[in-house]
Design an enzyme around this catalytic site. Structure first.
Site, PDB file in Angstrom:
ATOM      1  N   CYS A 110       0.820  -1.226   0.000  1.00 24.65           N
ATOM      2  CA  CYS A 110       0.000   0.000   0.000  1.00 24.65           C
ATOM      3  C   CYS A 110       0.851   1.272   0.000  1.00 24.65           C
ATOM      4  CB  CYS A 110      -1.015  -0.031   1.145  1.00 24.65           C
ATOM      5  SG  CYS A 110      -2.379   1.122   0.845  1.00 24.65           S
ATOM      6  N   HIS A 212      -3.932  -4.945   0.412  1.00 25.60           N
ATOM      7  CA  HIS A 212      -3.517  -5.327   1.769  1.00 25.60           C
ATOM      8  C   HIS A 212      -3.670  -6.836   1.986  1.00 25.60           C
ATOM      9  CE1 HIS A 212      -2.600  -1.635   3.991  1.00 25.60           C
ATOM     10  NE2 HIS A 212      -3.520  -1.031   3.239  1.00 25.60           N
ATOM     11  N   GLU A 214      -2.175  -8.758   4.078  1.00 24.64           N
ATOM     12  CA  GLU A 214      -2.149  -9.147   5.507  1.00 24.64           C
ATOM     13  C   GLU A 214      -3.558  -9.103   6.106  1.00 24.64           C
ATOM     14  OE1 GLU A 214      -1.527  -6.218   4.416  1.00 24.64           O
ATOM     15  OE2 GLU A 214      -2.344  -4.762   5.839  1.00 24.64           O
TER      16      GLU A 214
END
Ligand SMILES: [Mn+2]
Length: 237
Positions: A110, A212, A214
């Protein structure tokens, strides 16, 4: 078994006017899930320590965060530019440039893809209102682990080796890459041609991604190969 030490690059935020160093637990959990050892690199004005941090770690994870001061890519501030912190920018840009010189592997998420591009001399769109023909929602209102838009992956990329030609990703960005920096290639684009992933040329594992992964790992393991590859490449280095 020896674990790969992954330096997770922290960010700064203001908590009741007190500057604090922070890392979302999702990043730590992702590195542990992929069997790496997470270490957190603090943001500091002391740029002399950067090489010592690079020596300590086998690989690096750049995380999401606020906007970059457009001073660092020689643009005037657009009226929709969000909050920035020049101390944070200086540390992360310098760290990125030194990691690239060290040839150590990294994954930049990001804000991280934006730091990678600016560190290589590229520029950003400061808000989607600057982007011509933007038709896709890139700041989703749904849960952080929900996928929202597909990306098309170029065949001659590291990303293609992990995921094949397409992938559904989440999206939490109001900025994106404009002019690509030196020695970088585009590895994935959204249906509206927004750049969603870039890679350093002639580099073992140096990837920037706009989504993202994660956060998506909370729901299932589809994004795990990104972290596993970072860790296996770091071990070999
Ligand atoms: Mn997006």
């Amino acid at each position: 078994m020896k674990k790969s030490k992954i330096g997770i690059v922290s960010t700064l935020f203001l908590d009741n006017k007190i500057s604090k160093i922070s890392v979302s637990s999702d990043y730590v959990n992702a590195i542990e899930k992929a069997a790496g050892l997470p270490l957190i690199i603090p943001i500091t004005s002391n740029l002399e320590n950067i090489d010592s941090y690079i020596d300590l770690c086998d690989g690096f994870l750049f995380t999401g965060g606020i906007d970059i001061n457009p001073y660092f890519y020689k643009k005037n501030p657009h009226k929709e530019l969000g909050e920035f912190n020049s101390k944070l920018d200086l540390f992360q840009l310098s760290l990125m440039q030194n990691i690239i010189s060290s040839k150590k592997p990294f994954l930049a998420i990001c804000r991280g893809i934006q730091i990678l591009n600016v560190a290589c001399g590229g520029t950003l769109y400061q808000d989607f209102s600057e982007v011509p023909n933007n038709t896709i929602q890139h700041y989703q209102k749904s849960a952080r682990y929900e996928f929202i838009h597909p990306i098309n992956i170029k065949t001659d990329s590291l990303l293609y080796n992990l995921f094949g030609e397409s992938l559904y990703v989440n999206s939490f960005h109001h900025q994106c890459i404009n002019q690509l920096g030196d020695n970088l290639s585009i590895s994935a684009i959204a249906p509206d041609n927004i750049i969603e992933a870039i890679e350093l040329n002639n580099y073992t594992f140096g990837i920037g991604i706009q989504w993202h992964p994660e956060m998506m790992l909370i729901n299932n393991n589809k994004m795990l190969p990104l972290f596993s590859k970072l860790i296996s490449t770091s071990l070999k280095n």
